[in-house]
Scaffold this motif. Sequence first.
Motif, PDB file in Angstrom:
ATOM      1  N   SER A 187       8.606  -1.669  -9.784  1.00 58.76           N
ATOM      2  CA  SER A 187       9.474  -2.465  -7.850  1.00 58.76           C
ATOM      3  C   SER A 187      10.312  -3.557  -7.780  1.00 58.76           C
ATOM      4  O   SER A 187      11.240  -3.609  -6.975  1.00 58.76           O
ATOM      5  N   GLU A 188       9.941  -4.609  -9.560  1.00 60.78           N
ATOM      6  CA  GLU A 188      10.310  -5.737  -8.834  1.00 60.78           C
ATOM      7  C   GLU A 188      11.616  -6.055  -9.433  1.00 60.78           C
ATOM      8  O   GLU A 188      12.542  -6.234  -8.440  1.00 60.78           O
ATOM      9  N   GLN A 189      11.985  -5.541 -10.193  1.00 60.36           N
ATOM     10  CA  GLN A 189      13.208  -5.259 -11.550  1.00 60.36           C
ATOM     11  C   GLN A 189      14.286  -4.335  -9.896  1.00 60.36           C
ATOM     12  O   GLN A 189      15.327  -4.906  -9.411  1.00 60.36           O
ATOM     13  N   GLU A 190      13.465  -3.422  -9.398  1.00 58.72           N
ATOM     14  CA  GLU A 190      14.245  -3.053  -8.768  1.00 58.72           C
ATOM     15  C   GLU A 190      14.761  -2.980  -7.144  1.00 58.72           C
ATOM     16  O   GLU A 190      15.900  -2.997  -6.268  1.00 58.72           O
ATOM     17  N   GLU A 191      13.917  -4.147  -6.253  1.00 55.29           N
ATOM     18  CA  GLU A 191      13.995  -5.118  -5.195  1.00 55.29           C
ATOM     19  C   GLU A 191      14.661  -5.756  -5.937  1.00 55.29           C
ATOM     20  O   GLU A 191      16.108  -6.298  -5.072  1.00 55.29           O
ATOM     21  N   GLU A 192      15.289  -6.252  -6.510  1.00 51.98           N
ATOM     22  CA  GLU A 192      15.693  -7.620  -7.259  1.00 51.98           C
ATOM     23  C   GLU A 192      17.421  -7.359  -7.571  1.00 51.98           C
ATOM     24  O   GLU A 192      17.985  -7.088  -6.977  1.00 51.98           O
ATOM     25  N   THR A 193      17.588  -5.995  -8.066  1.00 52.12           N
ATOM     26  CA  THR A 193      18.952  -4.558  -7.898  1.00 52.12           C
ATOM     27  C   THR A 193      19.359  -4.699  -6.362  1.00 52.12           C
ATOM     28  O   THR A 193      20.315  -5.109  -6.128  1.00 52.12           O
ATOM     29  N   ALA A 194      18.326  -3.842  -5.491  1.00 48.75           N
ATOM     30  CA  ALA A 194      18.404  -3.537  -4.462  1.00 48.75           C
ATOM     31  C   ALA A 194      19.316  -5.471  -3.874  1.00 48.75           C
ATOM     32  O   ALA A 194      20.628  -5.106  -2.552  1.00 48.75           O
ATOM     33  N   ARG A 195      18.548  -6.627  -3.735  1.00 44.25           N
ATOM     34  CA  ARG A 195      19.097  -7.707  -3.386  1.00 44.25           C
ATOM     35  C   ARG A 195      20.319  -7.852  -3.374  1.00 44.25           C
ATOM     36  O   ARG A 195      21.390  -8.963  -2.986  1.00 44.25           O
ATOM     37  N   GLU A 196      21.071  -8.018  -5.159  1.00 37.78           N
ATOM     38  CA  GLU A 196      22.211  -8.001  -5.242  1.00 37.78           C
ATOM     39  C   GLU A 196      23.104  -7.083  -4.685  1.00 37.78           C
ATOM     40  O   GLU A 196      24.137  -7.722  -4.403  1.00 37.78           O
ATOM     41  N   LEU A 197      22.370  -5.860  -4.806  1.00 42.40           N
ATOM     42  CA  LEU A 197      23.791  -4.993  -4.770  1.00 42.40           C
ATOM     43  C   LEU A 197      24.201  -5.530  -3.064  1.00 42.40           C
ATOM     44  O   LEU A 197      25.449  -5.689  -2.216  1.00 42.40           O
TER      45      LEU A 197
END
Length: 257
Positions: A187-197
């Motif tokens: 979940s942490e990696q997923e959220e980090e990618t979402a923030r970058e997007l």
Amino acid sequence: MYGEYEADERFGAGGRDEPDGPYRRGTEDGEGYGSGARGAGRARRGGRRAGARATGGSRGRRARDRGDGPAEDGGTTLSSRAEQGEPPRDPVEQARAICLRLLTGTPRTRKQLADALRKKEIPEDAAEEVLSRFEEVGLINDGAFADAWVESRHHGRGLARRALARELRTKGVDSALIDEAVSQLDSEQEEETARELVARKLRSTRGLDRDKRLRRLAGMLARKGYPEGMVLRVVRQALEEEGEDTEFLGDGDGTSF
């Protein structure tokens, strides 16, 4: 092959491109072809020989087009093999060739290859034999395919676990292998990618009203498979940093937008 035919046809018809030599274009009174009856006879004989060459070349080309002669690669065409009563190609050999060609340059799942063999009307037992053998030697590996797919599509396209799982299902990957592959992402990696997007998309929404910005940012993440709660949380934080009022968004706990 065809160049020789075209040359014969072009020069044999007495047209504009006659070659040099005894049959080259002459003057208006025919001096170029000789004088008197002998010259006329030579011209007629030359025309007949050139015409025969053109006609022979034309017949040869038509024969090749019909498949009456040998193929250019030294073998025979499929239609001529059938006409000669030769046995059909071994379906296992056909299946093997099709799979190897499809696997050249890009991995495929077993289902993708099986679908391709079915479209080519390969018998089911022959297809099963080849596919199983390819799995044994590692040419087909759905687990490795799923792992590589997740790695590539998450980092390249920013897809979340839900979207990745959906894509892998359409390619026929087993559910257990899909779960194992998408578990690479937490979940942490997923959220980090979402923030970058969102950070990249945010710049293009400046100047729009708040609701429109929200729809564009949230819609982009939703299409990539991010869960609604995460979408609200990430978008709210990004808009707050831009000075937007986000109280209407709630606490990012799954409230619908």
